[in-house]
Design a protein around this motif. Structure first.
Motif, PDB file in Angstrom:
ATOM      1  N   GLY A 176      -1.382  -1.232  -2.292  1.00 16.96           N
ATOM      2  CA  GLY A 176      -1.753  -0.317  -1.179  1.00 16.96           C
ATOM      3  C   GLY A 176      -0.961   0.880  -0.857  1.00 16.96           C
ATOM      4  N   VAL A 177      -1.792   1.879  -0.319  1.00 19.01           N
ATOM      5  CA  VAL A 177      -1.058   2.998   0.095  1.00 19.01           C
ATOM      6  C   VAL A 177      -1.519   3.185   1.556  1.00 19.01           C
ATOM      7  CG1 VAL A 177      -1.043   5.558   0.001  1.00 19.01           C
ATOM      8  CG2 VAL A 177      -1.339   4.318  -2.137  1.00 19.01           C
ATOM      9  N   VAL A 178      -0.414   3.229   2.529  1.00 16.84           N
ATOM     10  CA  VAL A 178      -0.603   3.263   3.878  1.00 16.84           C
ATOM     11  C   VAL A 178      -0.556   4.663   4.735  1.00 16.84           C
ATOM     12  CG1 VAL A 178      -0.131   1.026   4.280  1.00 16.84           C
ATOM     13  CG2 VAL A 178       1.757   2.602   4.189  1.00 16.84           C
ATOM     14  N   VAL A 179      -0.663   4.774   5.937  1.00 21.80           N
ATOM     15  CA  VAL A 179      -0.574   6.013   6.677  1.00 21.80           C
ATOM     16  C   VAL A 179       0.366   5.556   7.706  1.00 21.80           C
ATOM     17  CG1 VAL A 179      -1.477   7.462   8.482  1.00 21.80           C
ATOM     18  CG2 VAL A 179      -2.860   6.856   6.308  1.00 21.80           C
ATOM     19  N   VAL A 180       1.474   6.230   8.023  1.00 21.39           N
ATOM     20  CA  VAL A 180       2.419   5.717   8.851  1.00 21.39           C
ATOM     21  C   VAL A 180       2.583   6.700  10.056  1.00 21.39           C
ATOM     22  CG1 VAL A 180       3.852   4.543   6.858  1.00 21.39           C
ATOM     23  CG2 VAL A 180       4.258   6.933   7.450  1.00 21.39           C
ATOM     24  N   ARG A 181       3.105   6.146  11.101  1.00 25.30           N
ATOM     25  CA  ARG A 181       3.273   6.962  12.285  1.00 25.30           C
ATOM     26  C   ARG A 181       4.799   7.844  12.057  1.00 25.30           C
ATOM     27  NH1 ARG A 181       3.452   1.643  13.720  1.00 25.30           N
ATOM     28  NH2 ARG A 181       5.568   1.872  14.261  1.00 25.30           N
ATOM     29  N   GLY A 182       5.527   7.212  11.210  1.00 27.34           N
ATOM     30  CA  GLY A 182       6.913   7.908  10.985  1.00 27.34           C
ATOM     31  C   GLY A 182       8.053   7.474  11.614  1.00 27.34           C
ATOM     32  N   ASP A 183       7.652   6.524  12.546  1.00 31.80           N
ATOM     33  CA  ASP A 183       8.864   5.912  13.206  1.00 31.80           C
ATOM     34  C   ASP A 183       8.888   4.322  13.042  1.00 31.80           C
ATOM     35  OD1 ASP A 183       6.344   5.012  14.624  1.00 31.80           O
ATOM     36  OD2 ASP A 183       7.293   5.605  16.605  1.00 31.80           O
ATOM     37  N   GLU A 184       8.140   3.841  12.138  1.00 31.23           N
ATOM     38  CA  GLU A 184       8.399   2.526  11.778  1.00 31.23           C
ATOM     39  C   GLU A 184       9.818   1.868  11.384  1.00 31.23           C
ATOM     40  OE1 GLU A 184       4.329   3.756  10.891  1.00 31.23           O
ATOM     41  OE2 GLU A 184       6.189   4.542  10.389  1.00 31.23           O
ATOM     42  N   ALA A 185       9.902   0.612  12.028  1.00 32.08           N
ATOM     43  CA  ALA A 185      11.190   0.110  11.746  1.00 32.08           C
ATOM     44  C   ALA A 185      11.280  -0.497  10.208  1.00 32.08           C
ATOM     45  CB  ALA A 185      11.463  -0.992  12.563  1.00 32.08           C
ATOM     46  N   GLN A 186      12.518  -0.756   9.782  1.00 32.62           N
ATOM     47  CA  GLN A 186      12.840  -1.172   8.616  1.00 32.62           C
ATOM     48  C   GLN A 186      12.039  -2.466   8.213  1.00 32.62           C
ATOM     49  OE1 GLN A 186      14.897   0.406   6.269  1.00 32.62           O
ATOM     50  NE2 GLN A 186      14.665  -1.043   4.526  1.00 32.62           N
ATOM     51  N   ALA A 187      12.128  -3.508   9.206  1.00 37.61           N
ATOM     52  CA  ALA A 187      11.455  -4.579   8.823  1.00 37.61           C
ATOM     53  C   ALA A 187       9.834  -4.447   8.818  1.00 37.61           C
ATOM     54  CB  ALA A 187      11.622  -5.619  10.191  1.00 37.61           C
ATOM     55  N   GLU A 188       9.448  -3.533   9.467  1.00 40.24           N
ATOM     56  CA  GLU A 188       7.815  -3.577   9.086  1.00 40.24           C
ATOM     57  C   GLU A 188       7.495  -2.784   8.206  1.00 40.24           C
ATOM     58  OE1 GLU A 188       4.165  -0.922  11.459  1.00 40.24           O
ATOM     59  OE2 GLU A 188       6.180  -0.914  12.438  1.00 40.24           O
ATOM     60  N   LEU A 189       8.354  -1.771   7.499  1.00 47.56           N
ATOM     61  CA  LEU A 189       8.008  -1.310   5.993  1.00 47.56           C
ATOM     62  C   LEU A 189       8.482  -2.350   5.154  1.00 47.56           C
ATOM     63  CD1 LEU A 189       9.692   2.357   6.713  1.00 47.56           C
ATOM     64  CD2 LEU A 189       7.281   1.714   6.452  1.00 47.56           C
ATOM     65  N   ASP A 190       9.429  -3.088   5.375  1.00 42.29           N
ATOM     66  CA  ASP A 190       9.596  -4.376   4.311  1.00 42.29           C
ATOM     67  C   ASP A 190       8.509  -5.318   4.241  1.00 42.29           C
ATOM     68  OD1 ASP A 190      12.060  -3.117   3.619  1.00 42.29           O
ATOM     69  OD2 ASP A 190      13.417  -4.503   5.165  1.00 42.29           O
ATOM     70  N   ALA A 191       7.970  -5.498   5.213  1.00 41.28           N
ATOM     71  CA  ALA A 191       6.844  -6.407   5.186  1.00 41.28           C
ATOM     72  C   ALA A 191       5.661  -5.729   4.387  1.00 41.28           C
ATOM     73  CB  ALA A 191       6.349  -6.866   6.585  1.00 41.28           C
ATOM     74  N   MET A 192       5.542  -4.221   4.662  1.00 40.19           N
ATOM     75  CA  MET A 192       4.454  -3.609   3.954  1.00 40.19           C
ATOM     76  C   MET A 192       4.735  -3.736   2.486  1.00 40.19           C
ATOM     77  SD  MET A 192       3.597  -0.199   6.154  1.00 40.19           S
ATOM     78  CE  MET A 192       3.086  -0.211   7.843  1.00 40.19           C
ATOM     79  N   HIS A 193       5.834  -3.721   2.061  1.00 40.39           N
ATOM     80  CA  HIS A 193       6.117  -3.685   0.599  1.00 40.39           C
ATOM     81  C   HIS A 193       5.854  -4.983  -0.011  1.00 40.39           C
ATOM     82  CE1 HIS A 193       8.628  -2.381  -2.983  1.00 40.39           C
ATOM     83  NE2 HIS A 193       8.962  -3.363  -3.041  1.00 40.39           N
TER      84      HIS A 193
END
Length: 270
Positions: free
Chosen positions: A79-96
């Motif tokens: 997947g390729v997502v659109v981010v707000r730019g202020d995501e927490a590390q845990a949120e990005l880790d879950a996406m990964h």
């Protein structure tokens, strides 16, 4: 969603999934429900057992539907997502963990990214992208490619240029544009062969073949292909045949070159 026992080796590196929910405020179209299973079967029948789900502009940075589809795919897709730019590390880790491998900036669509927001958002998230091996996917007009080359050099990230970098037949003799593309390619950028109907060309897109061949000379093995399913530029009942969007790659690059493009996603989206 059941796992496919033997996915075909090819990659369709640009598809979208939609449900019947409301689009983002100001969206320029209302999506028709298009579940993952619909494109999975179609792509598998044409040699693409792996898909890259790209967040469509009409959902903004709400990646819920995309992430649900990835988690249901048993690791088969990315997947390729659109981010707000202020995501927490845990949120990005879950996406990964779900299979996300890149973020997207869309500077073309009416509800895409605001240009003034891009530079700070990219600067904030760049360290995470580098640590995880993610890339940045760009949908821009060719006039912005020079800015992309500068950002790529600053952040040392792989960039992926959507929809043939926005090139149209009018750019065939635009030497300045090709010099910028040369700089991007030399810096490790990829180019995506997709969205033919967005490039001021008509099916079967013969006018774009010289551009594809010239791009191949610059990007070599860093080229992927995407169908852009479900083709939001077309009414729901008038979608182009899936094979017709693959055929320009074969005609421009030959069978062997086209096969390399279709399987290159294994390197970019690993």
């Amino acid at each position: 969603m059941a796992a496919v026992a033997h996915p075909a080796p090819g990659w369709d590196a640009h598809v979208h999934v939609f449900d019947a929910g409301a689009a983002a405020a100001g969206a320029h179209y209302r999506p028709v429900a298009r579940p993952l299973a619909e494109i999975e079967g179609l792509a598998q029948a044409h040699g693409c057992g792996h898909l890259v789900l790209v967040q469509p502009s009409v959902y903004g940075s709400d990646n819920t539907l995309l992430l649900e589809a990835l988690r249901a795919s048993h690791g088969r897709h990315r997947g390729v997502v659109v981010v707000r730019g202020d995501e927490a590390q845990a949120e990005l880790d879950a996406m990964h963990a779900a299979g996300v491998r890149g973020i997207r900036f869309n500077l073309v669509s009416p509800v895409g990214s605001a240009r003034d927001d891009v530079a700070p958002a990219l600067a904030r998230i760049a360290p995470f992208l580098r640590s995880r091996g993610w890339h940045v996917q760009w949908y821009v007009h060719p006039a912005l490619l020079e800015q992309l080359a500068q950002w790529q050099a600053v952040h040392a990230l792989p960039f992926v240029l959507d929809h043939l970098a926005g090139l149209t037949p009018a750019h065939a003799a635009s030497d300045g544009t090709w010099e910028v593309l040369r700089t991007l390619a030399a810096g490790g950028a990829w180019i995506k062969l997709s969205g033919w109907y967005r490039l001021q060309a008509q099916a079967p897109y013969g006018a774009l073949h010289p551009l594809v061949r010239r791009a191949a000379a610059l990007f070599d093995d860093r080229m992927v292909w995407g169908s852009d399913w479900p083709h939001t530029s077309f009414p729901p009942g008038e979608l182009p045949p899936y094979a017709s969007l693959w055929e320009p790659v074969v005609r421009a690059l030959g069978e062997d070159g086209a096969r390399r493009v279709r399987e290159a996603g294994a390197a970019l989206y690993a």
